[in-house]
Design an enzyme around this catalytic site. Structure first.
Site, PDB file in Angstrom:
ATOM      1  N   LYS A 133       0.838  -1.202   0.000  1.00 15.97           N
ATOM      2  CA  LYS A 133       0.000   0.000   0.000  1.00 15.97           C
ATOM      3  C   LYS A 133       0.876   1.256   0.000  1.00 15.97           C
ATOM      4  O   LYS A 133       0.586   2.227  -0.700  1.00 15.97           O
ATOM      5  CB  LYS A 133      -0.938  -0.014   1.216  1.00 15.97           C
ATOM      6  N   GLN A 145      -4.213  -2.036   9.708  1.00 21.17           N
ATOM      7  CA  GLN A 145      -4.244  -3.297   8.969  1.00 21.17           C
ATOM      8  C   GLN A 145      -4.878  -4.395   9.820  1.00 21.17           C
ATOM      9  O   GLN A 145      -4.512  -4.582  10.971  1.00 21.17           O
ATOM     10  CB  GLN A 145      -2.812  -3.683   8.559  1.00 21.17           C
ATOM     11  N   ASP A 157     -10.523   3.104   4.949  1.00 21.22           N
ATOM     12  CA  ASP A 157     -10.983   1.722   4.771  1.00 21.22           C
ATOM     13  C   ASP A 157     -12.509   1.643   4.842  1.00 21.22           C
ATOM     14  O   ASP A 157     -13.094   0.618   4.504  1.00 21.22           O
ATOM     15  CB  ASP A 157     -10.377   0.810   5.863  1.00 21.22           C
TER      16      ASP A 157
END
Ligand code: NAP
Length: 308
Positions: free
Chosen positions: A57, A101, A124
């Site tokens: 990412k 994450q 997210d």
């Protein structure tokens, strides 16, 4: 075989087109505000897959002209420390998007950590506020994999409106938000899970079948209505190689189109993370709520380019 190969959608190519658009928007942002849109990623513990994803990412950010920083906390970090870091990052002027994450080590409540975030920086799309507004039909930041699936469908000229969409999987990351997004886009939605009886009966109803179960090879031609579009979200490492939930070539013999693994939904997810970060940056500077939907509209400008 060659006919079935023709039916495989190219997620890498569509994602590359989106990343080019992200880069253009990021450059425009930099010209206007004198800084780059910024993403901060937090990874807790030493799960090799998580470390790899986060590094990927960060690299994608760099390639798209975004600023990024990675914060690696030890597996022994306390939940309160992770929450404190997330809160601090959400107050940083050069950080427009923050992600933690998944998975986090046992002992840390992911829901609490995500809830500590500023919803406008939750790129997210997992914060309860973003979940809620999606289900209320006024989406703000939408989770990246569902957003990527919608963008891929639209790039190939497939609208969910009026179609029967069956989703296999009800996780908070893929299945549930995708159901909300599909409803928003006027699909008739069925969601299946491990307690669904007669899975094949439900999946055979679908014009668009999305499979996100994490069970390699779960879906075969017997699950698919002839002419359906099949989106394979699953990624499971088998002998070191990524394998999807769909028996791709067998299913391609009956379906209109299938997304491959790798090279289907995966690249779209990363592209949408970058897209959400750029949108969060503009929204923050412009004093408005971010809307992931702008990227679906932007993508429509190139829709059909990859279509049959
Ligand atoms: P998850 O949290 O494990 O959820 C899996 C879902 O599938 C659950 O709802 C489960 O039902 C359901 N399920 C499991 N076995 C089933 C079966 N035999 N029949 C019907 N439903 C079944 O997984 P996730 O995070 O959503 O991820 C799903 C897959 O997508 C994984 O392989 C993951 O690696 C992959 N993924 C890919 C991307 C990408 O970018 N391509 C992004 C995210 C995830 P219950 O709820 O009843 O347990």
């Amino acid at each position: 075989m060659s006919r079935t190969v023709d039916k495989l959608w190219n997620g890498r190519e569509v994602a590359a087109r989106f990343r080019t658009m992200v880069r253009e928007r990021a450059d425009a942002f930099r010209r206007r505000y004198g800084r780059r849109p910024g993403l901060a990623a937090v990874v807790v513990g030493d799960d090799p897959a998580s470390l790899l994803y986060v590094a990927g990412k960060a690299r994608a950010c760099q390639e798209a002209g975004l600023y990024s920083e990675v914060h690696h906390l030890p597996a022994t970090a306390a939940e309160e420390d992770v929450i404190a870091l997330v809160r601090a990052l959400c107050g940083e002027s050069r950080v427009d998007g923050v992600l933690v994450q998944w998975p986090v080590p046992a002992g840390i409540d992911y829901e609490r950590v995500v809830s500590a975030m500023d919803p406008a920086r939750d790129v997210d799309g997992f914060h309860p506020v973003n979940t809620g507004v999606l289900w209320r039909g006024r989406p703000a930041l939408v989770p990246c994999t569902p957003l990527g699936i919608l963008a891929l469908l639209r790039a190939y000229g497939v609208s969910p409106a009026g179609r029967r969409v069956t989703i296999v999987g009800r996780s908070p990351i893929v299945g549930r938000p995708l159901a909300g997004l599909m409803l928003l886009h006027d699909a008739t939605v069925t969601v299946c899970h491990s307690r669904t009886t007669d899975l094949a009966a439900a999946t055979r109803e679908a014009d668009i079948l999305v499979v996100a179960a994490g069970r390699p090879g779960l879906i075969g031609p017997e699950h698919v209505r002839p002419g359906a579009v099949v989106i394979d979200v699953g990624i499971t490492r088998v002998d070191g190689r990524p394998v999807g939930d769909v028996r791709t070539h067998e299913v391609a013999a009956v379906a209109a189109a299938v997304t491959p693994v790798p090279g289907g939904v995966g690249p779209m997810t990363v592209a949408m993370l970058l897209a959400n970060t750029v949108e969060a940056a503009f929204a923050r500077e412009e004093g408005r709520v971010p809307r992931s939907q702008v990227w679906l509209e932007a993508g429509d400008a190139v829709a059909g380019r990859w279509g049959a």
